[in-house]
Design an enzyme around this catalytic site. Structure first.
Site, PDB file in Angstrom:
ATOM      1  N   THR A 171       0.822  -1.207   0.000  1.00 60.04           N
ATOM      2  CA  THR A 171       0.000   0.000   0.000  1.00 60.04           C
ATOM      3  C   THR A 171       0.855   1.256   0.000  1.00 60.04           C
ATOM      4  O   THR A 171       0.708   2.127  -0.873  1.00 60.04           O
ATOM      5  CB  THR A 171      -0.928  -0.020   1.229  1.00 60.04           C
ATOM      6  OG1 THR A 171      -1.820  -1.137   1.120  1.00 60.04           O
ATOM      7  CG2 THR A 171      -1.746   1.261   1.317  1.00 60.04           C
ATOM      8  N   GLU A 213       9.698  -5.134  -5.209  1.00 62.35           N
ATOM      9  CA  GLU A 213       8.639  -5.927  -4.584  1.00 62.35           C
ATOM     10  C   GLU A 213       9.048  -7.394  -4.545  1.00 62.35           C
ATOM     11  O   GLU A 213       9.506  -7.952  -5.550  1.00 62.35           O
ATOM     12  CB  GLU A 213       7.324  -5.755  -5.341  1.00 62.35           C
ATOM     13  CG  GLU A 213       6.231  -6.763  -5.034  1.00 62.35           C
ATOM     14  CD  GLU A 213       5.866  -6.838  -3.570  1.00 62.35           C
ATOM     15  OE1 GLU A 213       5.613  -7.957  -3.068  1.00 62.35           O
ATOM     16  OE2 GLU A 213       5.836  -5.782  -2.893  1.00 62.35           O
ATOM     17  N   ASN A 250      -7.034  -7.855   1.038  1.00 56.44           N
ATOM     18  CA  ASN A 250      -7.720  -7.632   2.316  1.00 56.44           C
ATOM     19  C   ASN A 250      -9.243  -7.625   2.175  1.00 56.44           C
ATOM     20  O   ASN A 250      -9.786  -7.870   1.102  1.00 56.44           O
ATOM     21  CB  ASN A 250      -7.225  -6.333   2.974  1.00 56.44           C
ATOM     22  CG  ASN A 250      -7.555  -5.094   2.155  1.00 56.44           C
ATOM     23  OD1 ASN A 250      -8.360  -5.129   1.225  1.00 56.44           O
ATOM     24  ND2 ASN A 250      -6.931  -3.973   2.484  1.00 56.44           N
ATOM     25  N   VAL A 295      14.411  -8.089  -0.765  1.00 55.31           N
ATOM     26  CA  VAL A 295      15.509  -7.365  -0.140  1.00 55.31           C
ATOM     27  C   VAL A 295      15.910  -8.103   1.136  1.00 55.31           C
ATOM     28  O   VAL A 295      15.083  -8.349   2.007  1.00 55.31           O
ATOM     29  CB  VAL A 295      15.113  -5.910   0.165  1.00 55.31           C
ATOM     30  CG1 VAL A 295      16.162  -5.230   1.042  1.00 55.31           C
ATOM     31  CG2 VAL A 295      14.922  -5.146  -1.143  1.00 55.31           C
ATOM     32  N   HIS A 304      -3.561  -6.530  10.670  1.00 54.90           N
ATOM     33  CA  HIS A 304      -3.265  -5.118  10.913  1.00 54.90           C
ATOM     34  C   HIS A 304      -2.044  -4.930  11.819  1.00 54.90           C
ATOM     35  O   HIS A 304      -2.119  -4.190  12.802  1.00 54.90           O
ATOM     36  CB  HIS A 304      -4.472  -4.431  11.564  1.00 54.90           C
ATOM     37  CG  HIS A 304      -5.750  -4.562  10.817  1.00 54.90           C
ATOM     38  ND1 HIS A 304      -6.984  -4.427  11.409  1.00 54.90           N
ATOM     39  CD2 HIS A 304      -5.996  -4.814   9.509  1.00 54.90           C
ATOM     40  CE1 HIS A 304      -7.933  -4.599  10.505  1.00 54.90           C
ATOM     41  NE2 HIS A 304      -7.362  -4.835   9.341  1.00 54.90           N
ATOM     42  N   ALA A 338       2.636   1.002   7.851  1.00 52.74           N
ATOM     43  CA  ALA A 338       1.916   0.922   9.128  1.00 52.74           C
ATOM     44  C   ALA A 338       2.840   0.701  10.310  1.00 52.74           C
ATOM     45  O   ALA A 338       2.441   0.947  11.453  1.00 52.74           O
ATOM     46  CB  ALA A 338       0.869  -0.182   9.067  1.00 52.74           C
TER      47      ALA A 338
END
Length: 562
Positions: free
Chosen positions: A16, A37, A95, A222, A494, A528
């Site tokens: 996101t 990614e 999600n 990574v 979350h 987040a």
């Protein structure tokens, strides 16, 4: 990618936040931007059907997730599989599509934690720049489309729940994001018509991808950062099983609440004692890396619905309604309890025969950790949410569950379903949807249970899900204990707080209000994981907001107008 090329911005993680950053930072043609990614690309015009689906069938596809990741919900619990997205768009590609901002006290709490000016008034312009809410008069025209399922399409029990909630003093709120009060509401969803709205589709359009200054490198994990004299100079990655070194002037880690701290830890940034015990050279002692982990614990009641009282077969919407309320316990903020209604449990034909009513603690105080068990990037980190470890959390979670139980037992609501069962702790969608032959057998059993006589239906459901006797049904039911409620909880998707934003003198903070990692030049974390405490909302929309803010602060872009 050309050999030896140095980028201005290297973004680790195309979830996101990473999708937003890649799009916004590459708006400036002087910025050379590389988005890396670990999972597969999701290209415009070729988005897989399970990702497009407004029912979250993508949750069931193992190709979109990290393999082998487990987590413990409570200290005494057993580690169980914990799904974390590994695909472009990250969590927004798999999600449940809830599009919630949270409440003003969430952001006031961030400010008190040292995250700078993150008041409600400060974050609102960013939310409004993101959103294109089709149910809001004078709506914004941002890239992120939001829609609600009209009440006429809800199953009758959900409409009845809204009426009973209103009788209990919780009014219907027409726009829970613009009016963040306690009340019952139609769930705002990240949906455009009948397809998912994800960060990749919103921000990484064909025109954005055509920019000559933006590159997207998928299927590249990574492993660690390259650090020299307190400055980041790039990353070491694995591409096709082979090592590759990527150079950049600035590195932004956007790998999420689990994997962002893991990358920092493997790079020698974190609690020195933990790193030394694994033989990882300590580049910077920062004890907050991987600590402060928070999540929302939740549990479900499952309802079997009679014919004529189900959502339409062609309605593939997942969450249709929500209920925000406040525990009122001393020292807690408002809006800390959450209930929600799921209109169907599967994309298969039996899906509308069942519904779910969820109960969650959206203002938890318990904190856990992410910790490495090896410096090897192929070894998954240890995750423990430590739910219920703060003494204020168990009674509030019980309070949320009791509200759902009370609403379901109301005669006006109970008239519209056969029975309600307490589900054991697990991801509810996966309890009703399984792959292969097991999935076919479950589908047949579920269809048979939905339309069988009551006693047979209850026996099939009990055997299939291990749910015990129903909590409520016409002419019967059973009481459930607080212990049963607390043992049925599961972690939502979350995870936040593991690279928390705060002042440099706060040992538990990792980044400053400019998203810069304390003590390392040109290194940022944006996702987040920087949230000092979890918002009273599903985290996708707040993460979009943070990424928009970070793009402005890191890339010196134009801020939105209030």
């Amino acid at each position: 990618m050309s050999a030896g090329k140095e980028y201005d911005f290297l973004i680790v993680g195309g979830g996101t936040a990473g999708s937003v950053l890649a799009a916004r930072l590459s708006e400036n043609p002087a910025h050379r931007v590389l988005l890396v990614e670990a999972g597969a690309d999701v290209t415009p015009g070729r988005v897989p059907a399970d990702i497009r689906d407004p029912f979250p069938t993508a949750t069931l596809n193992p190709d979109y997730f990290w393999g082998g990741l487990t987590a413990r919900g409570v200290d005494s619990g057993v580690a169980a599989p914990y799904p974390q997205a590994r695909v472009l768009g990250g969590g927004s590609s798999i999600n449940g599509l809830f599009a919630l901002r949270g409440v003003p006290s969430d952001y006031e709490g961030w400010a008190r934690a040292g995250a700078g000016d993150l008041s409600w008034d400060a974050v609102l312009p960013y939310f409004r720049r993101i959103e294109n809410d089709r149910d809001r008069p004078g709506r914004q025209t941002g890239p992120h489309i939001i829609e609600r399922t009209p009440q006429a399409l809800w199953p009758p029990f959900a409409r009845a729940m809204g009426r009973v909630a209103q009788d209990e003093g919780l009014p219907f709120v027409h726009d829970i994001n613009e009016q963040p009060h306690d009340g019952f509401f139609a769930m705002p969803n990240a949906i455009d018509g009948e397809q998912r709205v994800g960060a990749a589709s919103c921000y990484l359009s064909q025109s954005v991808r055509a920019r000559p200054n933006l590159e997207i490198m998928a299927d590249t994990q990574v492993a660690r950062l390259r650090l020299t004299n307190g400055r980041v100079s790039g990353v070491e990655a694995l591409r096709g099983g082979r090592p590759v070194a990527l150079q950049a002037h600035k590195v932004i880690v956007s790998a999420g609440g689990i994997y962002s701290p893991a990358i920092l830890l493997r790079s020698g940034i974190g609690p020195a004692a933990d790193l030394e015990s694994l033989g990882i050279p300590v580049a910077l002692h920062r004890p907050g890396v991987g600590r402060n982990l928070q999540n929302h614990p939740y549990m479900f009641f499952a309802l079997s619905l009679p014919r004529g009282k189900r959502v339409a077969q062609d309605c593939r919407r997942f969450a249709i309604a929500g209920l925000r309320s406040s525990s009122g316990l001393p020292g807690t903020d408002g809006g800390d309890l959450f209930n929600f209604v799921i209109g169907r449990v599967s994309g298969e034909s039996f899906g509308p025969s069942f519904a779910l009513v969820g109960s969650a603690l959206y203002g938890p105080r318990s904190r856990g950790f992410v910790r490495l068990s090896s410096g090897d990037p192929q070894v998954q980190p240890e995750v423990n949410f430590r739910f219920l470890s703060d003494p204020t959390d168990p009674p509030r979670l019980v309070q949320a569950a009791r509200r759902a139980e009370r609403l379901l037992r109301a005669p006006e609501v109970a008239a519209h379903y056969h029975e309600a069962f307490l589900l054991p702790g697990a991801l509810a969608v996966k309890q009703f949807n399984r792959p292969g032959l097991a999935g076919k057998a479950l589908s047949i059993a579920a269809q048979a249970a939905a339309n069988a006589p009551g006693r047979i239906r209850r026996a099939i459901f009990k055997r299939a899900f291990g749910s015990g006797a129903p909590v409520a049904y016409a002419g019967g039911g059973r009481d459930i204990s607080e212990g049963e409620i607390l043992s049925s909880i599961s972690p939502m998707g979350h995870p936040v707080g593991t690279c928390a934003m705060g002042g440099e003198t706060d040992a538990m903070s990792v980044v400053d209000p400019g998203f810069r990692v304390h003590g390392v030049r040109n290194l940022y974390v944006v996702d987040a994981s920087v949230m000092p405490c979890i918002p009273s909302a599903n985290t996708n929309l707040p993460t979009l907001m943070l990424a928009e803010m970070a793009a402005e602060r890191i890339g010196i872009l134009e801020p939105p107008h209030a």
